[in-house]
Design an enzyme around this catalytic site. Structure first.
Site, short mmCIF file in Angstrom:
data_model
loop_
_atom_site.label_atom_id
_atom_site.label_comp_id
_atom_site.label_asym_id
_atom_site.label_seq_id
_atom_site.Cartn_x
_atom_site.Cartn_y
_atom_site.Cartn_z
N ASP A 170 21.54 -2.37 32.04
CA ASP A 170 20.68 -1.97 33.22
C ASP A 170 21.22 -2.15 34.88
OD1 ASP A 170 20.29 -4.55 34.04
OD2 ASP A 170 18.08 -4.42 33.61
N TYR A 264 28.49 -6.83 40.38
CA TYR A 264 29.17 -8.03 39.35
C TYR A 264 30.49 -8.14 39.93
CZ TYR A 264 25.13 -9.14 36.55
OH TYR A 264 23.95 -9.43 36.02
N1 NAD Z 1 22.25 -5.39 29.42
C1 NAD Z 1 21.50 -5.69 30.38
O1 NAD Z 1 21.57 -4.99 31.44
C2 NAD Z 1 20.41 -6.87 30.47
C3 NAD Z 1 19.48 -6.77 31.51
C4 NAD Z 1 18.41 -7.83 31.38
C5 NAD Z 1 18.57 -8.64 30.42
N2 NAD Z 1 19.33 -8.73 29.65
C6 NAD Z 1 19.74 -9.91 28.58
O2 NAD Z 1 18.41 -9.70 27.71
C7 NAD Z 1 18.51 -10.98 26.98
C8 NAD Z 1 17.05 -11.72 27.14
O3 NAD Z 1 17.03 -12.16 28.32
P1 NAD Z 1 15.98 -13.24 28.95
O4 NAD Z 1 16.23 -13.71 30.26
O5 NAD Z 1 14.47 -12.71 28.78
O6 NAD Z 1 15.91 -14.36 27.76
P2 NAD Z 1 15.05 -15.32 26.96
O7 NAD Z 1 15.56 -16.34 26.74
O8 NAD Z 1 13.82 -15.26 27.88
O9 NAD Z 1 14.51 -14.46 25.86
C9 NAD Z 1 15.52 -14.41 24.65
C10 NAD Z 1 14.88 -14.50 23.45
O10 NAD Z 1 15.87 -14.62 22.40
C11 NAD Z 1 15.51 -15.40 21.29
N3 NAD Z 1 16.65 -15.55 20.62
C12 NAD Z 1 17.58 -16.66 20.60
N4 NAD Z 1 18.65 -16.19 19.72
C13 NAD Z 1 18.01 -15.52 18.82
C14 NAD Z 1 18.62 -14.98 17.51
N5 NAD Z 1 19.66 -15.34 16.96
N6 NAD Z 1 17.56 -14.12 16.88
C15 NAD Z 1 16.49 -13.90 17.36
N7 NAD Z 1 15.96 -14.26 18.68
C16 NAD Z 1 16.82 -15.04 19.45
C17 NAD Z 1 15.10 -16.47 22.18
O11 NAD Z 1 14.54 -17.60 21.42
C18 NAD Z 1 14.26 -16.02 23.25
O12 NAD Z 1 13.00 -15.92 22.90
C19 NAD Z 1 19.56 -11.68 27.69
O13 NAD Z 1 20.78 -11.68 26.87
C20 NAD Z 1 19.91 -10.94 28.99
O14 NAD Z 1 21.39 -11.33 29.43
C21 NAD Z 1 20.47 -7.80 29.55
O1 LIG Z 2 19.50 -13.35 36.68
P1 LIG Z 2 18.52 -12.77 36.00
O2 LIG Z 2 18.31 -12.94 34.68
O3 LIG Z 2 17.60 -12.18 36.75
O4 LIG Z 2 19.27 -11.12 35.86
C1 LIG Z 2 20.52 -11.24 35.00
C2 LIG Z 2 20.72 -9.63 34.52
O5 LIG Z 2 20.99 -8.92 35.59
C3 LIG Z 2 21.05 -7.58 35.65
O6 LIG Z 2 19.90 -6.85 35.42
C4 LIG Z 2 18.95 -6.77 36.68
C5 LIG Z 2 18.87 -5.47 36.94
O7 LIG Z 2 20.13 -4.70 37.18
C6 LIG Z 2 18.32 -5.44 38.30
O8 LIG Z 2 18.00 -4.28 38.68
C7 LIG Z 2 17.08 -6.04 38.48
O9 LIG Z 2 15.94 -5.37 37.92
O10 LIG Z 2 17.03 -7.31 37.59
C8 LIG Z 2 17.65 -7.03 36.43
C9 LIG Z 2 17.52 -8.69 35.81
O11 LIG Z 2 16.71 -9.52 36.52
C10 LIG Z 2 22.28 -7.30 34.50
O12 LIG Z 2 22.44 -5.95 34.27
C11 LIG Z 2 21.90 -8.26 33.22
O13 LIG Z 2 23.04 -7.88 32.29
C12 LIG Z 2 21.68 -9.37 33.65
O14 LIG Z 2 21.18 -10.09 32.23
MN MN Z 3 24.05 -5.92 32.48
#
Ligand code: NAD
Ligand SMILES: O=P(O)(O)OC[C@H]1O[C@H](O[C@H]2[C@H](O)[C@@H](O)[C@@H](O)O[C@@H]2CO)[C@H](O)[C@@H](O)[C@@H]1O
Ligand code: MN
Length: 441
Positions: A170, A264
Site C-alpha cells: 500500500d 523507503y
Molecule cells: N503490504 C503492505 O503494504 C502492508 C501495509 C500494512 C500492513 N502490512 C502488513 O500487515 C501485517 C499485519 O500488520 P499489523 O501491524 O496489523 O500486525 P498485527 O500483529 O496487529 O496483526 C497480525 C496478526 O497476524 C497473526 N498471525 C501471526 N502469524 C500467523 C500465522 N502463521 N497464521 C495466522 N495468523 C498469524 C497475529 O496473531 C496477529 O493477530 C504485517 O505483516 C504488516 O507488515 C502490509
Molecule cells: O509502522 P507502521 O506499522 O505504521 O507501518 C508500516 C507499513 O507502512 C506502509 O503502509 C503505510 C501506508 O503506506 C501509509 O500510507 C499509511 O496509511 O500507513 C500505512 C501503515 O501504517 C507499508 O506499505 C507497509 O508495508 C508497512 O507495513
Molecule cells: Mn508495503
C-alpha cells in the site's frame, strides 16, 4: 453479481477492522456472501472478531461471519484469502528494530537486517497459508500484503511457482494520495503512473492525468521542496515519525530529480541519518503498540461491552480500497491498472528476469499482465541488483537452512557496513528468533 467468500488471514491484525469497514463500504462493487477470520492467536483474534461480528450485524446482517483457528474451517469454500499476518507479532518486530540499532545499524521492519529477520519468520507461515488455501479451496486467489512483501514474494515465486498468489503493497497508493493532494486533484484515481523498482525500493517515472497530460513536472517540483508533505491536514499521518518520513523524500529525490521516489529508499540512502535520529530504547514498534494497537483494541473492547458500534471511533481504511479493486479485477476481469509485485520476466528489460519487481500491471481474471517499463538507468539498476540479491539470498538461506547465505545477505545489504557487523547482528538475531527461524547450519 456473484457474492464472494473471503478469509482474512491475520484476523487479529490492527488493520482488520478498517478493512472490514472498507469491504462493507464497497459491497455494490464486490458483493460478499461470507467473511471468515483466521489467526493462530485465538485470544488476540477474539477481540477484533467480537467487534467485527457486531459491526457486520449492524451494517450487513446477511453476510455470514466466522472466526476460527481451524485451517479447514477457515479455508474451505472461499474465493479469496486476504493475508496480513505478522509472524512473531509486535514483540518480534521490536527485536527486529532494536537488535540492528544496538550495532549502530538501521533498525526497520522491512529494510535491512530487521526485514531479513522478519522474512525468515514470514516465509514458512505464508507458504503454510497458501497450502491451506490450495488444499481446501483450490480455485481461490491469495492476495498477500503480509510483510516483508519483497522477501515473501520471492519465496512464493521460487517455492510455489504455480499458485494463484498476488503480492501487493500500500505504500505507493499512500504516496500517490499525497501526490494528488499536492497538485490539487481529488484522488490518486485521476492519475495513471509508470513506476519500477522492488517492493519498498522504487521510483515513479511517469504520472499523467486521464487525458494524458503530464503531471510529473509539478509533482517533482513539489517533492523537491516539501517531500510528500502537503497542506491538507486531513492527510497528515497521526504519527510524527511518518510525517518525518514524508518530508525526507525531498532528500531522496535529490539523488535523481527526474523521478519521484518511494519513501523507503531513505533507509538505503541516509542510513547514518536514520541511526542518528533513532532511539534504540523506543522504536516504531513501541509507537505502534502504544498508538494504533491500543486504539484499535480499545475501540473493539468498547464495541463488545456496549453491544453496538454506533459510537465507535474505528474508521474505514479508505486507502485500502485497492484490495477491493484487486479482488474485483480477478472476479470480474476489470483489467484494472495496478502496481503489483511480480516476476520481472522482461518488464524491466535490462534487469534480472527472475527478480520480483514492482511495476504497473493490467489485472484480469487470469491474473496480472506486467506492463513493460523498458530500460532503467545505471544508478537504479546498480542499487536494485544489490538489493534483489539480498532478497534472493534470504529466501535461499531459509530454504537451505543456511546461516552462511544469511550472513552473505546481511553483508551485501547497503545498510550494513561490514561482514563483521553482519556476523554480530546475525548471531543476535538468530538467538532472538529461536523457534521462529528454521534451525540454520
Ligand atoms: N503490504 C503492505 O503494504 C502492508 C501495509 C500494512 C500492513 N502490512 C502488513 O500487515 C501485517 C499485519 O500488520 P499489523 O501491524 O496489523 O500486525 P498485527 O500483529 O496487529 O496483526 C497480525 C496478526 O497476524 C497473526 N498471525 C501471526 N502469524 C500467523 C500465522 N502463521 N497464521 C495466522 N495468523 C498469524 C497475529 O496473531 C496477529 O493477530 C504485517 O505483516 C504488516 O507488515 C502490509
Ligand atoms: O509502522 P507502521 O506499522 O505504521 O507501518 C508500516 C507499513 O507502512 C506502509 O503502509 C503505510 C501506508 O503506506 C501509509 O500510507 C499509511 O496509511 O500507513 C500505512 C501503515 O501504517 C507499508 O506499505 C507497509 O508495508 C508497512 O507495513
Ligand atoms: Mn508495503
Amino acid at each position: 453479481m456473484k457474492k464472494h467468500s473471503i478469509t482474512i488471514a491475520g484476523g487479529g491484525s490492527t488493520f482488520t477492522p478498517g478493512i472490514v469497514l472498507m469491504l462493507l463500504d464497497n459491497l455494490e462493487k464486490l458483493p460478499i456472501d461470507q467473511i471468515k477470520f483466521f489467526d493462530n492467536d485465538e485470544d488476540r483474534q477474539k477481540t477484533i472478531a467480537g467487534a467485527c461480528r457486531i459491526i457486520l450485524k449492524e451494517k450487513a446482517p446477511d453476510i455470514r461471519f466466522t472466526e476460527t483457528t481451524d485451517p479447514e474451517e477457515a479455508f474451505s469454500d472461499i474465493d479469496f484469502v486476504m493475508a496480513h499476518i505478522r509472524s512473531g507479532k509486535y514483540a518480534m518486530r521490536e527485536k527486529d528494530e532494536k537488535i540492528p540499532l544496538k550495532h549502530g545499524v538501521v533498525g526497520q521492519e522491512t529494510c535491512g537486517p530487521g526485514g531479513m529477520a522478519y522474512g525468515m519468520r514470514s516465509i514458512g507461515d505464508v507458504l503454510q497459508l497458501v497450502d491451506y488455501m490450495e488444499k481446501y479451496s483450490p480455485e481461490a486467489w491469495f492476495l498477500n500484503y503480509s510483510n516483508p512483501a519483497a522477501i515473501v514474494a520471492e519465496a512464493t515465486r521460487k517455492l510455489r511457482p504455480n499458485s494463484k498468489i498476488l503480492n501487493i503493497c500500500d505504500m505507493p497508493i499512500g504516496i500517490e494520495e499525497l501526490m494528488a493532494s499536492a497538485i490539487g486533484l481529488e484522488s490518486r484515481k485521476e492519475m495513471e503512473v509508470d513506476y519500477y523498482g522492488l517492493n519498498h525500493f522504487g521510483w515513479w517515472t511517469g504520472i499523467r492525468d486521464k487525458e494524458g497530460n503530464d503531471l510529473l513536472p509539478r509533482i517533482r517540483e513539489h517533492v523537491s521542496k516539501f517531500g510528500y508533505v502537503t497542506e491538507d491536514q486531513s492527510l497528515q499521518h497521526a504519527d510524527e515519525s511518518w510525517n518525518n518520513t514524508f518530508a525526507k523524500a525531498k532528500d531522496i529525490q535529490a539523488l535523481d530529480p527526474s523521478t519521484v521516489p518511494n519513501t523507503y529508499l531513505k533507509y538505503y540512502f541516509y542510513p547514518d541519518y536514520e541511526v542518528a535520529h533513532s532511539n534504540p530504547e523506543k522504536t516504531r514498534a513501541n509507537e505502534v503498540m502504544e498508538g494504533r494497537e491500543k486504539f484499535v483494541f480499545g475501540e473493539c473492547r468498547k464495541i463488545i461491552e456496549k453491544g453496538t458500534a454506533a459510537e465507535s471511533a474505528l474508521h474505514i481504511d479508505e486507502h485500502a480500497s485497492y484490495i477491493v479493486d484487486l479482488a474485483r479485477a480477478i472476479a470480474y476481469n476489470t483489467k484494472e491498472r495496478m502496481l503489483l509485485i511480480v516476476e520481472n520476466n522482461g518488464a524491466i528489460s535490462n534487469f534480472e528476469p527472475t527478480a520480483m519487481v514492482e511495476v504497473p500491471c493490467i489485472v484480469g481474471s487470469n491474473g496480472p499482465e506486467p506492463l513493460v517499463q523498458g530500460e532503467i538507468p545505471r544508478f537504479q539498476k546498480g542499487l536494485m541488483e544489490q538489493q534483489v540479491a539480498v532478497e534472493k539470498l534470504v529466501v535461499e538461506a531459509w530454504h537451505e537452512k543456511s546461516s552462511q547465505k544469511l550472513w552473505q545477505a546481511l553483508t551485501l545489504s547497503r545498510i550494513v557496513p561490514s561482514a563483521q557487523v553482519a556476523k554480530d547482528i546475525l548471531e543476535d538475531l538468530q538467538e532472538a528468533n529461536k523457534g521462529y527461524w528454521p534451525e540454520l547450519s
